[in-house]
Design a protein around this motif. Structure first.
Motif, mmCIF file in Angstrom:
data_model
loop_
_atom_site.group_PDB
_atom_site.id
_atom_site.type_symbol
_atom_site.label_atom_id
_atom_site.label_comp_id
_atom_site.label_asym_id
_atom_site.label_seq_id
_atom_site.Cartn_x
_atom_site.Cartn_y
_atom_site.Cartn_z
ATOM 1 N N SER A 275 0.831 -1.211 0.000
ATOM 2 C CA SER A 275 0.000 0.000 0.000
ATOM 3 C C SER A 275 0.863 1.258 0.000
ATOM 4 O O SER A 275 0.444 2.299 -0.482
ATOM 5 N N ASN A 276 2.051 1.191 0.592
ATOM 6 C CA ASN A 276 2.919 2.374 0.790
ATOM 7 C C ASN A 276 2.279 3.406 1.709
ATOM 8 O O ASN A 276 2.663 4.579 1.691
ATOM 9 N N SER A 278 2.364 3.549 4.996
ATOM 10 C CA SER A 278 2.957 3.719 6.332
ATOM 11 C C SER A 278 3.426 5.146 6.667
ATOM 12 O O SER A 278 3.311 5.548 7.827
ATOM 13 N N LYS A 383 12.199 4.213 2.712
ATOM 14 C CA LYS A 383 11.286 3.105 3.014
ATOM 15 C C LYS A 383 11.834 1.837 2.379
ATOM 16 O O LYS A 383 12.012 1.790 1.157
ATOM 17 N N ASN A 414 16.915 2.364 11.517
ATOM 18 C CA ASN A 414 15.503 2.392 11.134
ATOM 19 C C ASN A 414 14.907 3.779 11.417
ATOM 20 O O ASN A 414 14.248 4.386 10.575
ATOM 21 N N ASP A 420 8.767 6.080 8.079
ATOM 22 C CA ASP A 420 7.776 5.590 9.044
ATOM 23 C C ASP A 420 8.421 5.143 10.359
ATOM 24 O O ASP A 420 7.791 4.459 11.168
HETATM 25 P P1 FAD Z 1 1.678 -2.738 3.748
HETATM 26 O O1 FAD Z 1 2.227 -4.112 3.560
HETATM 27 O O2 FAD Z 1 0.899 -2.138 2.660
HETATM 28 O O3 FAD Z 1 0.802 -2.812 5.082
HETATM 29 C C1 FAD Z 1 -0.131 -1.809 5.448
HETATM 30 C C2 FAD Z 1 0.098 -1.436 6.879
HETATM 31 O O4 FAD Z 1 -0.009 -2.572 7.728
HETATM 32 C C3 FAD Z 1 1.481 -0.846 7.190
HETATM 33 O O5 FAD Z 1 1.563 0.513 6.869
HETATM 34 C C4 FAD Z 1 1.596 -1.125 8.675
HETATM 35 O O6 FAD Z 1 0.932 -0.166 9.441
HETATM 36 C C5 FAD Z 1 0.885 -2.453 8.823
HETATM 37 N N1 FAD Z 1 1.882 -3.517 8.782
HETATM 38 C C6 FAD Z 1 2.389 -4.159 7.702
HETATM 39 N N2 FAD Z 1 3.299 -5.077 8.085
HETATM 40 C C7 FAD Z 1 3.381 -5.002 9.419
HETATM 41 C C8 FAD Z 1 4.145 -5.691 10.397
HETATM 42 N N3 FAD Z 1 5.005 -6.642 10.081
HETATM 43 N N4 FAD Z 1 3.990 -5.343 11.691
HETATM 44 C C9 FAD Z 1 3.114 -4.397 12.053
HETATM 45 N N5 FAD Z 1 2.368 -3.709 11.174
HETATM 46 C C10 FAD Z 1 2.491 -4.010 9.875
HETATM 47 N N6 FAD Z 1 6.539 -0.380 10.191
HETATM 48 C C11 FAD Z 1 6.400 0.934 10.447
HETATM 49 O O7 FAD Z 1 5.315 1.473 10.264
HETATM 50 N N7 FAD Z 1 7.442 1.673 10.936
HETATM 51 C C12 FAD Z 1 8.674 1.130 11.140
HETATM 52 O O8 FAD Z 1 9.607 1.807 11.574
HETATM 53 C C13 FAD Z 1 8.855 -0.253 10.854
HETATM 54 N N8 FAD Z 1 10.064 -0.837 11.028
HETATM 55 C C14 FAD Z 1 10.205 -2.172 10.804
HETATM 56 C C15 FAD Z 1 11.449 -2.761 11.051
HETATM 57 C C16 FAD Z 1 11.642 -4.114 10.856
HETATM 58 C C17 FAD Z 1 12.979 -4.726 11.143
HETATM 59 C C18 FAD Z 1 10.550 -4.912 10.399
HETATM 60 C C19 FAD Z 1 10.729 -6.381 10.198
HETATM 61 C C20 FAD Z 1 9.306 -4.334 10.158
HETATM 62 C C21 FAD Z 1 9.110 -2.961 10.356
HETATM 63 N N9 FAD Z 1 7.856 -2.334 10.108
HETATM 64 C C22 FAD Z 1 7.727 -0.993 10.368
HETATM 65 C C23 FAD Z 1 6.663 -3.129 9.708
HETATM 66 C C24 FAD Z 1 6.412 -3.230 8.184
HETATM 67 O O9 FAD Z 1 7.561 -3.674 7.541
HETATM 68 C C25 FAD Z 1 5.977 -1.887 7.608
HETATM 69 O O10 FAD Z 1 4.842 -1.423 8.318
HETATM 70 C C26 FAD Z 1 5.583 -1.926 6.139
HETATM 71 O O11 FAD Z 1 6.664 -2.400 5.369
HETATM 72 C C27 FAD Z 1 5.163 -0.527 5.695
HETATM 73 O O12 FAD Z 1 4.912 -0.464 4.329
HETATM 74 P P2 FAD Z 1 3.427 -0.400 3.730
HETATM 75 O O13 FAD Z 1 2.640 0.639 4.402
HETATM 76 O O14 FAD Z 1 3.589 -0.306 2.244
HETATM 77 O O15 FAD Z 1 2.916 -1.832 4.182
#
Ligand code: FAD
Length: 475
Positions: A275-276, A278, A383, A414, A420
């Protein structure tokens, strides 16, 4: 920005439909039935806390007592390991908030504090200056923000109710569970079974009918930006624009173009399936509840993807808040389960084949081209792909002298580079990778002990590693 005019029209229609939805949700916020479980009264005196979400709740109270309403946001020279990248994203988002609140006759105050000890006093000054009768604060499970609320509770006159609203979790953290949960398995049903009650439509925030006597509406945003005492070498990102509008545009594009692949391709860093969202989630610039309500409308089309997205955005994210809220050692190896502490300790003296300093890691100077490429993605784009974050943090455990050092470096990098970062998800992501929280023991091996292991060959089986390396140029 660069989208075609047809996409712009779709976006306009989409924003219009959200707006329409809001208006249909309730004719007046005063009539809207708030769920009082969203609010905790922190002050000892009983307050008239019969209802809901931070600002909406504050407006409802103000309407009830025919009072004016003010919003304030506290800024600091530096918040945790932030750089100008995160500080400006936040500030630009607030600029949009200020403009919207002005339209609604709700004054916005940007309260700058020289240090974190001054924050509560500055809020109290605002309360005194404007004869404020009730304070509503937003909830965060992180220590620094909770300390501000505790400070405020100490110094706020006892006849001024202080209420806290969990505005970013769909099921308020303290309602989802009253204890530290073991993992997704133990919290999932507790959260999902309460969605019927909490995953409701929003009432609209309305033009406030009781305006303040006088307020200086203009904020000098350039001057505010100069006040940050942060590293300015970590550049602002360009792929994500701060603010509600840009966040909603990303939500719209996600549903139109990427959601269909979310269930099957979200672990492939070469496919644009995430989704991007975060950055906007983290800064509270769009509501997760709003996103879920919208994504849910695609259920008949992409059922599995919608379910997977809800699992990540609701269950996993709210589990992270649960961990930080109920475990004060959320950023320490000491906060891990006993089995994990024991196994890491048993392997503390294992020989490390590679040992890198924080600087070497930050500048992508390891022997592993995939790791270096992931680090370049983090530094350049702010990111890293979600799948690679796990590999990235686990390798830091493998290549640094101790688990404590690994955790410190992972959190530092991080929080410094990720747009994020400094989020409960970040603490939990690093703790999951390095000391197995919310996970189980696996086959014992060097350095990791029973902590789940990941390696280069495993990544090669999942996606085209050379293509990712070619894209980011890690050597
Ligand atoms: P999408 O896959 O589109 O997911 C949507 C939303 O779901 C995310 O924005 C997030 O809020 C939630 N989500 C997704 N995966 C996870 C997960 N594993 N745990 C909890 N919530 C999740 N997330 C952060 O928001 N901030 C960070 O600083 C962060 N650091 C991380 C560090 C490590 C080492 C790891 C393993 C994970 C981390 N994450 C972090 C969790 C996750 O990787 C990111 O939320 C995600 O990659 C954000 O991209 P997106 O919004 O495109 O995710």
């Amino acid at each position: 920005g660069e989208s075609s005019s047809s996409t712009n029209k779709e976006l306009k229609d989409f924003l219009h439909s959200v707006e329409k939805n809001r208006k249909e949700a309730a004719t007046s916020i005063a009539d809207f039935k708030f769920n009082k479980n969203r609010v905790r009264v922190l002050s000892k005196e009983e307050a008239v806390a019969d209802d809901n979400w931070a600002l909406l709740y504050a407006q409802k109270l103000a309407l009830k007592f025919k009072l004016s309403l003010r919003v304030c946001f506290c800024t600091l020279p530096k918040y945790m390991d932030s750089t100008i990248r995160q500080s400006m994203f936040m500030l630009r988002g607030l600029e949009e908030v200020n403009a919207e609140l002005k339209q609604l006759d709700i004054p916005f105050h940007l309260l700058y504090s020289n240090n974190k000890e001054e924050v509560a006093q500055n809020v109290l000054n605002l309360v005194d200056d404007h004869d404020v009768g009730c304070v509503v604060v937003d909830f965060s499970p992180l220590k620094i923000a909770r300390a501000w609320v505790d400070d405020l509770k100490e110094i706020l006159p006892k006849d001024i109710p202080l209420c806290e609203v969990d505005a970013h979790n769909i099921v308020p953290c303290w309602v989802a569970s009253d204890k530290l949960e073991y993992g997704a398995r133990t919290i999932r049903n507790k959260i999902n079974s309460k969605l019927g009650e909490f995953l409701t439509k929003f009432p609209p925030l309305i033009q406030h009918p009781y305006p303040v006597d006088k307020h200086s509406w203009s904020i000098n945003w350039e001057d505010e930006a100069k006040k940050f005492e942060v590293d300015r070498t970590v550049e602002e990102i360009t792929w994500a624009q701060p603010g509600y509008q840009a966040g909603m545009k990303t939500l719209h594009e996600f549903c139109e173009k990427r959601l269909r692949n979310f269930a099957t391709k979200r672990n492939n860093p070469l496919v644009n399936a995430l989704s991007n969202l975060s950055p906007w989630y983290h800064f509270g610039q769009i509501s997760i509840q709003r996103c879920i309500l919208h994504v849910n409308t695609f259920k008949s089309k992409y059922n599995e993807s919608v379910n997977a997205f809800c699992e990540e955005s609701i269950v996993r994210r709210e589990l992270a808040d649960n961990f930080c809220f109920y475990n004060a050692k959320y950023d320490k190896i000491d906060g891990a389960y006993d089995w994990a502490k024991k196994t890491l300790n048993d392997h503390k003296k294992d020989k490390r084949t590679y040992v890198y300093s924080c600087d070497e890691l930050a500048s992508s100077k390891t022997h592993d081209d995939l790791w270096n490429s992931a680090q370049i993605q983090l530094v350049k784009e702010g990111k890293m792909h979600g799948f690679l974050r796990m590999y990235w943090a686990k390798k830091i455990l493998e290549w640094t002298p101790s688990p404590e050092e690994a955790l410190r470096i992972a959190l530092y990098l991080n929080d410094r580079f990720s747009i994020d970062g400094r989020d409960p998800n970040g603490f939990v992501g690093c703790m999951w990778s390095i000391c197995g929280i919310h996970d189980q023991g696996w086959r014992e091996r060097e350095i990791f002990g029973k902590i789940r292991f990941m390696n280069y060959d495993g990544c090669k089986r999942k996606f085209d590693v050379p293509a990712f390396v070619a894209r980011y140029g890690g050597k």
